[in-house]
Structure formats: structure tokens, C-alpha cells
Design a protein around this motif. Sequence first.
Motif, PDB file in Angstrom:
ATOM      1  N   UNK A 254       0.844  -1.201   0.000  1.00 43.48           N
ATOM      2  CA  UNK A 254       0.000   0.000   0.000  1.00 43.48           C
ATOM      3  C   UNK A 254       0.880   1.251   0.000  1.00 43.48           C
ATOM      4  N   UNK A 255       2.130   1.094  -0.390  1.00 43.00           N
ATOM      5  CA  UNK A 255       3.088   2.200  -0.365  1.00 43.00           C
ATOM      6  C   UNK A 255       3.145   2.905  -1.719  1.00 43.00           C
ATOM      7  N   UNK A 256       3.710   4.104  -1.701  1.00 41.27           N
ATOM      8  CA  UNK A 256       3.923   4.849  -2.941  1.00 41.27           C
ATOM      9  C   UNK A 256       4.837   4.074  -3.879  1.00 41.27           C
ATOM     10  N   UNK A 257       5.789   3.343  -3.314  1.00 41.13           N
ATOM     11  CA  UNK A 257       6.715   2.556  -4.137  1.00 41.13           C
ATOM     12  C   UNK A 257       5.963   1.521  -4.972  1.00 41.13           C
ATOM     13  N   UNK A 457      -6.781  -9.291   2.563  1.00 43.66           N
ATOM     14  CA  UNK A 457      -5.982  -8.149   2.101  1.00 43.66           C
ATOM     15  C   UNK A 457      -5.074  -8.547   0.936  1.00 43.66           C
ATOM     16  N   UNK A 458      -4.473  -9.737   1.034  1.00 40.38           N
ATOM     17  CA  UNK A 458      -3.610 -10.220  -0.041  1.00 40.38           C
ATOM     18  C   UNK A 458      -4.407 -10.452  -1.323  1.00 40.38           C
ATOM     19  N   UNK A 459      -5.616 -10.993  -1.174  1.00 42.44           N
ATOM     20  CA  UNK A 459      -6.476 -11.212  -2.337  1.00 42.44           C
ATOM     21  C   UNK A 459      -6.885  -9.890  -2.978  1.00 42.44           C
ATOM     22  N   UNK A 460      -7.155  -8.906  -2.141  1.00 47.45           N
ATOM     23  CA  UNK A 460      -7.517  -7.578  -2.645  1.00 47.45           C
ATOM     24  C   UNK A 460      -6.378  -6.994  -3.469  1.00 47.45           C
ATOM     25  N   UNK A 461      -5.165  -7.082  -2.963  1.00 44.75           N
ATOM     26  CA  UNK A 461      -4.005  -6.553  -3.698  1.00 44.75           C
ATOM     27  C   UNK A 461      -3.817  -7.278  -5.024  1.00 44.75           C
ATOM     28  N   UNK A 462      -3.893  -8.613  -4.999  1.00 46.94           N
ATOM     29  CA  UNK A 462      -3.677  -9.386  -6.221  1.00 46.94           C
ATOM     30  C   UNK A 462      -4.692  -8.992  -7.295  1.00 46.94           C
ATOM     31  N   UNK A 476      -4.557   5.603 -10.982  1.00 50.52           N
ATOM     32  CA  UNK A 476      -5.060   6.721 -10.188  1.00 50.52           C
ATOM     33  C   UNK A 476      -6.043   6.257  -9.111  1.00 50.52           C
ATOM     34  N   UNK A 477      -6.525   5.015  -9.212  1.00 56.69           N
ATOM     35  CA  UNK A 477      -7.435   4.458  -8.215  1.00 56.69           C
ATOM     36  C   UNK A 477      -6.679   3.814  -7.043  1.00 56.69           C
ATOM     37  N   UNK A 478      -5.380   4.004  -7.018  1.00 55.52           N
ATOM     38  CA  UNK A 478      -4.564   3.369  -5.978  1.00 55.52           C
ATOM     39  C   UNK A 478      -5.008   3.783  -4.580  1.00 55.52           C
ATOM     40  N   UNK A 479      -5.331   5.059  -4.389  1.00 55.85           N
ATOM     41  CA  UNK A 479      -5.738   5.538  -3.064  1.00 55.85           C
ATOM     42  C   UNK A 479      -7.030   4.877  -2.610  1.00 55.85           C
ATOM     43  N   UNK A 482      -6.099   1.486  -1.387  1.00 59.93           N
ATOM     44  CA  UNK A 482      -5.438   1.574  -0.074  1.00 59.93           C
ATOM     45  C   UNK A 482      -6.478   1.708   1.042  1.00 59.93           C
ATOM     46  N   UNK A 483      -7.495   2.518   0.827  1.00 55.82           N
ATOM     47  CA  UNK A 483      -8.553   2.677   1.838  1.00 55.82           C
ATOM     48  C   UNK A 483      -9.270   1.356   2.088  1.00 55.82           C
TER      49      UNK A 483
END
Length: 503
Positions: A254-257, A457-462, A476-479, A482-483
Motif C-alpha cells: 500500500x506504499x507509494x513505491x 488483504x492479499x487477495x484484494x491486492x492481487x 489513479x485508483x490506488x488511493x 489503499x482505503x
Amino acid sequence: MKKIIQVVLALCMAMVLFTGCNSKKEEKDTVNTGKQTETADKNQNEKTDDKTSPVIIKTVIKDMSSDDEVSVKFLEKVSEGVSKQLGREVKIELAPISEGTYSESLGLLIQSGVIPDLMYFQGGDYQFAITQGILEDLRPYIEESTYVKSLIQPYNKARLENYPYLLWLAPDRIKVPVVRQDWLDGSETGKALLENPTPENYKEFFKELVKQHNLLSAYTVPGDITELDTVFNLAFGVTQTWVMEGDSYVYSKVSQATKDKLGFYAELYKEGLLDKEWISKKWDTKESAFYNGEVGVVAGTQGSVVNVYNNKMTGQNGESAKLAVLPPAKGVAQGYTPSDVSKESRGWAINAYSENKDVAFAILEYMASPEGQVLDKLGYEDEHYTKEGEQYKLTDKIGEWWPRFHESIYQFEANFAPETPYYSQAAEKALDMVVQYSSFDNSFVIPDDYATNWDAQEALYAEFAAEVINGNRSIDEFDTYVKEWYALGGTEITEYANEVLNK
């Protein structure tokens, strides 16, 4: 009628007495440790101290069965070597396990109370094994050893300190990118890539590969982006599982990197440099696409897997198609995937309640000795190799053999004939490159209280990463993502991570 009742009562009393005696017998024949209940093999245990009687070591090993002649023959050879080393007879026997995946079958076996002396774990060490305390702390044995201790690498040592129940003497499972050497040498952008492997120089190299060799894509992965991450994570600043943002740790995904990295992956996909079918690729289709010249670069685990890739590539396309190992991308930092030192994910364990723990460890010690390593890695003389003086020449059958105990070639000093090296130049280079670009991760074992949310959370990221890369969602939907991640328990696990990492 009265007599009938008396007879029935007498029969009932007899049954009660019989059942009571049976219960007492079973209770006597059962070892209750307070943490587990396991049936004791009394005959074997009574003979343990008799130096003239053989010590029977029950074991379970992946891909080995008591019904398989190859497995039985191999363990007979190991038993002979250990017996010679200890000066007493040792017999290693495979405990039968049910059909199904190895990890599930072993889990069912130990939960049934049948716990072998020596066990190979893969796919987790099972919460049952932890809560019941059935695994032995291996550090005292390793400290007193000669050969096992000599093969311990820094990542092994760190994992043993964090989790001292599993031992796995093998190169760390770090993946490295590989490409055909002739394609690298014949490119105009290859030299710049090797001298300064920035993400942009990687992209230019990918573009040239696709154009020059009419590829479907430059890079492919089997269904997830882990094998892309091993090249690019550190360059974008994803240096560990938990990274510093400001004065506290945040989860790297969930980082900027990570946002910057996913944006770059989306560019690769859009420009046809990342396989359009990456999300549906499997291991076999990924590898066949590489050998067939449909893609230019893939990642493989250092050492043995890179060796297989090299041998298959040259076997199909000629010696000029031998593989070259590419460096990790360079940017914020440089390195392949950091080593997870929270614990071993697989390895050898010893039953803490075995009557023969020393003998069980002696098997691991023997297989780490020069003699044991030759057997483990090379198989049988005149079948898998021949020997002229001190030089080993591998036969065509070596391809059918694999190490069952210790895969590590660290300090494996056997002298091989030049025409049959144990590892190809690419495989050896991969090992060296991982050492050069190695680092430790700061991941930790997720507590049970957080495990369910963590999986979500891992499934959400994948899912989010795949949709961004494939162009179905904007970076642009990254934020928003993250929420959602924090709403799934991310706040709590982040607070816990900062407590753990700031100790």
C-alpha cells in the motif's frame, strides 16, 4: 426369569471388567505427553539402548514411498552410511501416508498420533505441530555437528533463530531473470542494460528483443507478478515487506513505491512487452514459451531450476542458446527478492518425543558429509556417474536423479569432468549473483488473530494489481484500493507490525 436376569447381569459385569482392563492396557501402552498422545512402539523403544539391536527410524519424505523400489534402495544406502558413521545398525523406514497433497497427508498423519522420528515438511508446519509441541529445537544438535554446521548459510542461521524447528540446507528460493546468451550478445541495448540496469534500460532491452526476434512478448510469468517483482521491486523502493514512510512502517503493497511499480508494469503490458496472457499462464506453458522462442526473458530459482532451464534451452536450440543471468533493476535500491528469514517454509523436523532423536539427526549429519553428499546429489556409481581417480563423470541418467536431503552445493567440492559439470555456468552464475545482490526481509509470521483478514488483504491486492496491469483500472485508483485495504483490518495489522519491528 430370575436366573435369566442373573446371567445377563453376570455378562454385563464381565464386559465392564473386560473393557476396564482393555482401557488400562491402552492407557499403559499410550504415552501421554500433556501436549500430545502418541502410541508407543514398546518393542522398539525397549531395544533402543541395546547397542546390538538395530535402531528403527520412521520417516516421511516427499515423493518417496515404501512401495517404490528406488526409494527403498536409496534409504538402504543411507542406512548403511549412517550405520557406519555411528558404529551401530540403523534402519530407515518410510511411514505410509494417505493419498492427496503431501502437506495435507502429513498433516493427517501427525494429527492421528502417528508421528515419525524424522519428517520433511513442505507447505507449512501445521498449527497442530506447533500447539502440540511435537517438534524438536534443532539448534543444540546443529551446534554439536560437524557437517551440517559447515553448510549453514546466513539466511539459515537467521531462520533457525526465529524458528528453530525446521532445517533446509538448500540455496534460498530466490528467482533471477535469464535470457539466451546469444540474444543478449546480439543486442544493441544489452550492454547498457548490464552496465546500468535501470527500469528504463530494461524496457529498451525488452523492446529490442521483441522486435529483433519477432516475439509475442519480452517477459512472461505464471499467473502472478512475483517473478516480475524479483527484478523490479527494489528499484522502485519496495525493499522489504514493511517499508518506512515518514516515521513509521507501512505495508509495502500500500506504499507509494508499489504504486510507482504497478504503473510501470501497466506500461510494459500496454506496449506488448509483458505477456498478454500472463494471468492465465502456468509453469509448463511459461517454460515452453521460453524454450520455443515466444518470449525472451523468464525468471527461475537460482541454482537447480536455472540449471534445468539452461539444459532444456540448449538441448532444444543448441549450445549457442545457453542462458545468461540478468542483474536486478537498479533505482532507489538494487537487489533480487530479499530473503524471508522469519522461518523456513519447508525442511527437516525431528519428533520431540522420539526415543531416537540423536540418531534421527545423525541421518541429516551423514547426508551433509562428503560421502553422503555424493550419494544425495550424484546417485550411484556406474549408474549415474563413473569415477576415474578423483574425477566424477556424470552419465545420461543423472537427469533422473535429484537430492532428497540437502540441495546445497556450498562446499560441495567434488571434482567433475569438464564435459559433465554438476551445474551449468548459468546456474553457478545465478548462485553468485544472488549472493552479490542479497538482503534480508523484515517479514514476520502473521498471528492467527490477523490471518483471516490478512488473506483477504492479499487477495484484494492481487486483484487490484492484475486489473491495473491489464488496463482495466487506472493507477489513479490506488488511493481507493489503499482505503479498502485498511478497512479490511490493515490498520490493526500495521499497528502490530510497528510494535514488532520497533522492538
